[in-house]
Design an enzyme around this catalytic site. Structure first.
Site, PDB file in Angstrom:
ATOM      1  N   ASN A 168       0.874  -1.171   0.000  1.00 56.13           N
ATOM      2  CA  ASN A 168       0.000   0.000   0.000  1.00 56.13           C
ATOM      3  C   ASN A 168       0.911   1.219   0.000  1.00 56.13           C
ATOM      4  O   ASN A 168       1.503   1.548   1.023  1.00 56.13           O
ATOM      5  CB  ASN A 168      -0.901  -0.028   1.243  1.00 56.13           C
ATOM      6  CG  ASN A 168      -1.738   1.232   1.375  1.00 56.13           C
ATOM      7  OD1 ASN A 168      -1.769   2.074   0.468  1.00 56.13           O
ATOM      8  ND2 ASN A 168      -2.417   1.380   2.503  1.00 56.13           N
ATOM      9  N   LYS A 181       0.206   4.242  -0.187  1.00 54.68           N
ATOM     10  CA  LYS A 181      -0.412   5.432   0.431  1.00 54.68           C
ATOM     11  C   LYS A 181      -0.146   6.651  -0.468  1.00 54.68           C
ATOM     12  O   LYS A 181      -0.107   6.503  -1.686  1.00 54.68           O
ATOM     13  CB  LYS A 181       0.102   5.600   1.862  1.00 54.68           C
ATOM     14  CG  LYS A 181      -0.098   4.310   2.675  1.00 54.68           C
ATOM     15  CD  LYS A 181       0.066   4.463   4.145  1.00 54.68           C
ATOM     16  CE  LYS A 181      -0.189   3.113   4.825  1.00 54.68           C
ATOM     17  NZ  LYS A 181      -0.059   3.158   6.266  1.00 54.68           N
ATOM     18  N   HIS A 205      -9.514   1.239   4.886  1.00 52.50           N
ATOM     19  CA  HIS A 205      -8.237   1.431   5.583  1.00 52.50           C
ATOM     20  C   HIS A 205      -8.446   2.373   6.764  1.00 52.50           C
ATOM     21  O   HIS A 205      -9.244   3.318   6.680  1.00 52.50           O
ATOM     22  CB  HIS A 205      -7.183   1.997   4.621  1.00 52.50           C
ATOM     23  CG  HIS A 205      -5.811   1.931   5.206  1.00 52.50           C
ATOM     24  ND1 HIS A 205      -5.362   2.855   6.124  1.00 52.50           N
ATOM     25  CD2 HIS A 205      -4.807   1.030   5.048  1.00 52.50           C
ATOM     26  CE1 HIS A 205      -4.133   2.520   6.499  1.00 52.50           C
ATOM     27  NE2 HIS A 205      -3.767   1.416   5.861  1.00 52.50           N
ATOM     28  N   GLU A 262      -6.780   4.753   7.845  1.00 52.83           N
ATOM     29  CA  GLU A 262      -6.543   6.180   7.552  1.00 52.83           C
ATOM     30  C   GLU A 262      -7.770   6.803   6.885  1.00 52.83           C
ATOM     31  O   GLU A 262      -8.063   7.982   7.094  1.00 52.83           O
ATOM     32  CB  GLU A 262      -5.278   6.324   6.684  1.00 52.83           C
ATOM     33  CG  GLU A 262      -4.034   6.059   7.527  1.00 52.83           C
ATOM     34  CD  GLU A 262      -2.868   5.417   6.793  1.00 52.83           C
ATOM     35  OE1 GLU A 262      -2.828   5.471   5.551  1.00 52.83           O
ATOM     36  OE2 GLU A 262      -1.991   4.854   7.473  1.00 52.83           O
ATOM     37  N   GLU A 270      -5.472  -4.880  10.459  1.00 52.00           N
ATOM     38  CA  GLU A 270      -4.418  -3.908  10.704  1.00 52.00           C
ATOM     39  C   GLU A 270      -4.693  -3.192  12.020  1.00 52.00           C
ATOM     40  O   GLU A 270      -5.475  -2.228  12.049  1.00 52.00           O
ATOM     41  CB  GLU A 270      -4.377  -2.867   9.573  1.00 52.00           C
ATOM     42  CG  GLU A 270      -4.112  -3.448   8.208  1.00 52.00           C
ATOM     43  CD  GLU A 270      -3.506  -2.409   7.264  1.00 52.00           C
ATOM     44  OE1 GLU A 270      -2.421  -2.670   6.752  1.00 52.00           O
ATOM     45  OE2 GLU A 270      -4.112  -1.340   7.065  1.00 52.00           O
ATOM     46  N   GLY A 308       2.617   2.147  10.911  1.00 51.34           N
ATOM     47  CA  GLY A 308       3.610   3.211  10.796  1.00 51.34           C
ATOM     48  C   GLY A 308       4.279   3.590  12.107  1.00 51.34           C
ATOM     49  O   GLY A 308       4.923   4.624  12.200  1.00 51.34           O
ATOM     50  N   SER A 345       3.418  -2.221  10.474  1.00 50.87           N
ATOM     51  CA  SER A 345       4.866  -2.317  10.725  1.00 50.87           C
ATOM     52  C   SER A 345       5.434  -3.689  10.375  1.00 50.87           C
ATOM     53  O   SER A 345       6.288  -4.216  11.083  1.00 50.87           O
ATOM     54  CB  SER A 345       5.192  -1.940  12.172  1.00 50.87           C
ATOM     55  OG  SER A 345       4.841  -0.587  12.407  1.00 50.87           O
ATOM     56  N   GLY A 394       2.831  -1.184   4.287  1.00 52.87           N
ATOM     57  CA  GLY A 394       2.887   0.255   4.025  1.00 52.87           C
ATOM     58  C   GLY A 394       4.312   0.691   3.727  1.00 52.87           C
ATOM     59  O   GLY A 394       4.835   0.484   2.634  1.00 52.87           O
TER      60      GLY A 394
HETATM   61  P1  13P Z   1       3.028   0.278   7.741  1.00 54.56           P
HETATM   62  O1  13P Z   1       3.524  -1.021   7.125  1.00 54.56           O
HETATM   63  O2  13P Z   1       3.782   1.463   7.268  1.00 54.56           O
HETATM   64  O3  13P Z   1       2.922   0.163   9.223  1.00 54.56           O
HETATM   65  O4  13P Z   1       1.542   0.487   7.183  1.00 54.56           O
HETATM   66  C1  13P Z   1       0.660  -0.570   7.212  1.00 54.56           C
HETATM   67  C2  13P Z   1      -0.549  -0.195   6.441  1.00 54.56           C
HETATM   68  O5  13P Z   1      -1.279   0.697   6.814  1.00 54.56           O
HETATM   69  C3  13P Z   1      -0.799  -0.905   5.187  1.00 54.56           C
HETATM   70  O6  13P Z   1      -2.058  -0.623   4.695  1.00 54.56           O
END
Ligand code: 13P
Length: 252
Positions: A9, A11, A97, A99, A169, A175, A215, A236
């Site tokens: 992803n 983002k 997601h 976010e 997640e 993150g 992560s 991510g």
């Molecule tokens: P990270 O791998 O950066 O923690 O993000 C995970 C994520 O939100 C994937 O959609």
């Protein structure tokens, strides 16, 4: 055997030129060293999607979007419909997601509409769920995930689950460098499978792919992916570096 998937992803990262170049590098890497065990998906910003889909067209990697509209078409300035995503050649779309839920206030019922439209357009959906830190600390994590899945996904017909992948997640792990422990991940994935069993029956529960996200990196991917109910990852930050992303795919 369940399908294993590793989806990146991106983002809101990389401009068009950088994204196209990066997708080309990922594609070339897997042309030389095909991923035998896991399907690889690149979920890009909308504007990258047609170009990335074209690059991936004759390879084994799929492209996906990170969102789509909750309406089919019409006067919704700035929105991108599921049909438009499909018309780029993309095969997947991430829905729900954290976010999107947090910053854009997407509700379970909107996510339910998005999922239905995406499936109707012929896309496969990566449906995200997961609790925030306070919910985990209050012992409400299973309750939260149950609500997200019940209200967002479970009203859809059982047959459509063949085109849905669930991604767990935990928001506190996204993150932050804080990964769920193998025990926390396995416990939740097993719980999600028990909900699928209750709602759609044994076959669906046994065959549905459930990804872990938060992560995930080369150093912890192998352990997470070896858990009985974890079928790959939604990646991510580490999906933006060729070395890390390919190492995570190879961890499967
Ligand atoms: P990270 O791998 O950066 O923690 O993000 C995970 C994520 O939100 C994937 O959609």
């Amino acid at each position: 055997m369940r399908k294993k998937i590793v989806a990146g992803n991106w983002k809101m990262n990389m401009n068009l030129e950088e994204g196209i170049k990066f997708a080309g590098s990922v594609n070339n890497y897997f042309k030389e060293k095909p991923s035998e065990k896991a399907e690889v998906v690149l979920c890009t910003p909308f504007i990258h999607l047609a170009g990335v889909s074209e690059i991936l067209r004759n390879g084994k990697i799929s492209a996906g979007a990170q969102n789509c509209a909750s309406e089919a078409s019409g006067a919704y300035t700035g929105e991108v419909s599921a049909m438009m995503v499909k018309s780029t050649g993309a095969e997947y779309v991430i829905i729900g997601h954290s976010e999107r839920r947090t910053y854009y206030h997407e509700t379970d019922s909107e996510l339910n509409k998005k999922t239905a439209l995406a499936l109707a357009a012929g896309l496969k959906v990566i449906f995200c769920c997961g609790e925030v830190k306070e919910e985990r600390e209050a012992g409400k994590h299973t309750e939260v995930v149950k609500r997200q899945l019940t209200d967002g996904l479970f009203s859809l017909p059982a047959e459509s689950m063949a085109n849905v992948v669930i991604a767990y997640e935990p928001v506190w792990a996204i993150g932050t460098g804080l990964t769920a422990t193998p025990q926390q991940a396995q416990e939740m994935h097993h719980y999600i499978r028990s909900l699928l069993n209750e709602k759609f029956g044994e076959d669906c529960a046994a065959t549905m792919t459930i990804l872990y996200g938060g992560s995930c990196k080369p150093s912890n991917a192998a352990e997470l992916f070896s858990l009985p109910d974890v079928d790959g990852g939604l990646i991510g930050g580490a999906s933006l570096k060729l070395e890390d992303f390919t190492a995570i795919v190879e961890a499967v």
